[in-house]
Design a protein around this motif. Sequence first.
Motif, short mmCIF file in Angstrom:
data_model
loop_
_atom_site.label_atom_id
_atom_site.label_comp_id
_atom_site.label_asym_id
_atom_site.label_seq_id
_atom_site.Cartn_x
_atom_site.Cartn_y
_atom_site.Cartn_z
N PHE A 18 -39.31 27.11 -36.32
CA PHE A 18 -38.48 28.01 -36.17
C PHE A 18 -39.04 29.59 -36.48
O PHE A 18 -40.05 29.73 -37.10
CB PHE A 18 -37.68 27.84 -37.60
CG PHE A 18 -36.21 28.95 -37.31
CD1 PHE A 18 -35.31 29.03 -36.68
CD2 PHE A 18 -36.47 30.16 -38.60
CE1 PHE A 18 -34.41 29.94 -36.93
CE2 PHE A 18 -35.49 31.00 -38.72
CZ PHE A 18 -34.36 30.80 -37.67
N LEU A 19 -38.80 30.41 -35.51
CA LEU A 19 -39.52 31.66 -35.33
C LEU A 19 -38.34 32.74 -35.80
O LEU A 19 -37.03 32.82 -35.21
CB LEU A 19 -39.90 31.83 -33.99
CG LEU A 19 -40.68 33.39 -33.53
CD1 LEU A 19 -41.92 33.29 -34.61
CD2 LEU A 19 -40.91 33.26 -32.24
N ASP A 20 -38.54 33.63 -36.66
CA ASP A 20 -37.58 34.59 -37.08
C ASP A 20 -38.45 35.94 -37.16
O ASP A 20 -39.28 36.28 -37.90
CB ASP A 20 -37.27 34.47 -38.56
CG ASP A 20 -35.78 35.45 -38.71
OD1 ASP A 20 -35.66 35.98 -38.06
OD2 ASP A 20 -35.71 35.30 -40.01
N THR A 21 -38.18 36.78 -35.98
CA THR A 21 -38.60 37.94 -35.79
C THR A 21 -37.62 39.11 -35.66
O THR A 21 -36.34 38.82 -35.59
CB THR A 21 -39.60 37.93 -34.74
OG1 THR A 21 -38.80 37.85 -33.50
CG2 THR A 21 -40.56 36.99 -34.76
N VAL A 22 -38.11 40.46 -35.09
CA VAL A 22 -36.98 41.60 -35.11
C VAL A 22 -36.23 41.16 -33.90
O VAL A 22 -35.16 41.66 -33.67
CB VAL A 22 -37.74 42.63 -35.23
CG1 VAL A 22 -36.79 43.94 -35.00
CG2 VAL A 22 -38.68 43.18 -36.38
N MET A 23 -37.11 40.66 -32.77
CA MET A 23 -36.39 40.41 -31.51
C MET A 23 -35.38 39.30 -31.48
O MET A 23 -34.57 39.31 -30.72
CB MET A 23 -37.46 40.57 -30.49
CG MET A 23 -38.34 41.72 -30.39
SD MET A 23 -37.35 43.13 -30.03
CE MET A 23 -36.88 42.65 -28.10
N THR A 40 -41.88 21.63 -38.89
CA THR A 40 -42.80 22.22 -39.57
C THR A 40 -41.86 22.91 -41.10
O THR A 40 -40.66 22.70 -40.84
CB THR A 40 -42.92 23.75 -38.75
OG1 THR A 40 -41.61 24.35 -38.15
CG2 THR A 40 -43.80 23.26 -37.93
N PRO A 41 -42.42 23.19 -41.92
CA PRO A 41 -41.71 23.60 -43.07
C PRO A 41 -40.69 24.80 -42.69
O PRO A 41 -39.44 24.84 -43.47
CB PRO A 41 -42.66 24.15 -44.02
CG PRO A 41 -43.80 23.66 -43.61
CD PRO A 41 -44.02 23.10 -42.08
N ALA A 42 -41.07 25.62 -41.85
CA ALA A 42 -40.05 26.50 -41.60
C ALA A 42 -38.90 26.10 -40.74
O ALA A 42 -37.73 26.58 -41.12
CB ALA A 42 -40.77 27.85 -40.55
N ALA A 43 -39.01 25.13 -39.88
CA ALA A 43 -37.86 24.66 -39.36
C ALA A 43 -37.09 23.60 -40.11
O ALA A 43 -35.77 23.72 -39.99
CB ALA A 43 -38.43 23.62 -38.28
#
Length: 233
Positions: free
Chosen positions: A205-210, A110-113
């Motif tokens: 790629f997942l970027d969260t608070v946790m 994916t573009p985020a990754a």
Amino acid sequence: MSRTINSALLLGSNLVRYARTKEAVIRSLSTTQLSHQLSSPSCAATQLINLQANHGRPRHSISHSTNFSTAAMMPQTNDDQQSSSSTNSSTKQQQRPKRTRRSLDPLLITPAAAARIHFLISQHNLNNPGSPEGPAVGIRLGTKKRGCNGLSYTLNYAYENHLENHPRDEAMTINLSSPDMEGNGLKVFVEPMALMNVIGTEMDFLDTVMTSEFTFTNPNSKGECGCGESFNV
């Protein structure tokens, strides 16, 4: 007087014998001539017998015609056979449309990754300018037997001479919708032992608070652990 009578009787008897002998000779000659005529092929009786044997059809001599083309009997030479076979093969190639094989990538990035991979490689090359392996050009994805559910993913840097050291790896290039997007053109290599376990996987790629991590949506996975660090196939 009696002598004259006896002479007349003797003469008459001789005439009778002569007549009988002549008749017998004539019959004998007639029989011989008839036999000779029957044995002769020009005899009418023989022709009649042959005609009856042929069921009333006269016999005719059969003449075989030799007026035919010798081109059909001439064997083909090797050149003729090769030309005909090449003509047939070219015709078949023209009739059959060529199938284009699509080279599918083992992973979907994916573009985020892709942007995250670009950031990590840039930081690695910036912090290791004199690396003996040269600058990193991508990442290498693999699997290891660890975790609470069997397999877990591994990520390592890949360098310019990666295929020389790992010729069995599956290589792909990240192709995004725009060439200006970060991460476009970077290389991704998949270990040969992990290829069948991760083929068709979507890497994001997942970027969260946790948390901040790569995620994998694997269609080959039959189950994952609660923490999401391992899977089984």
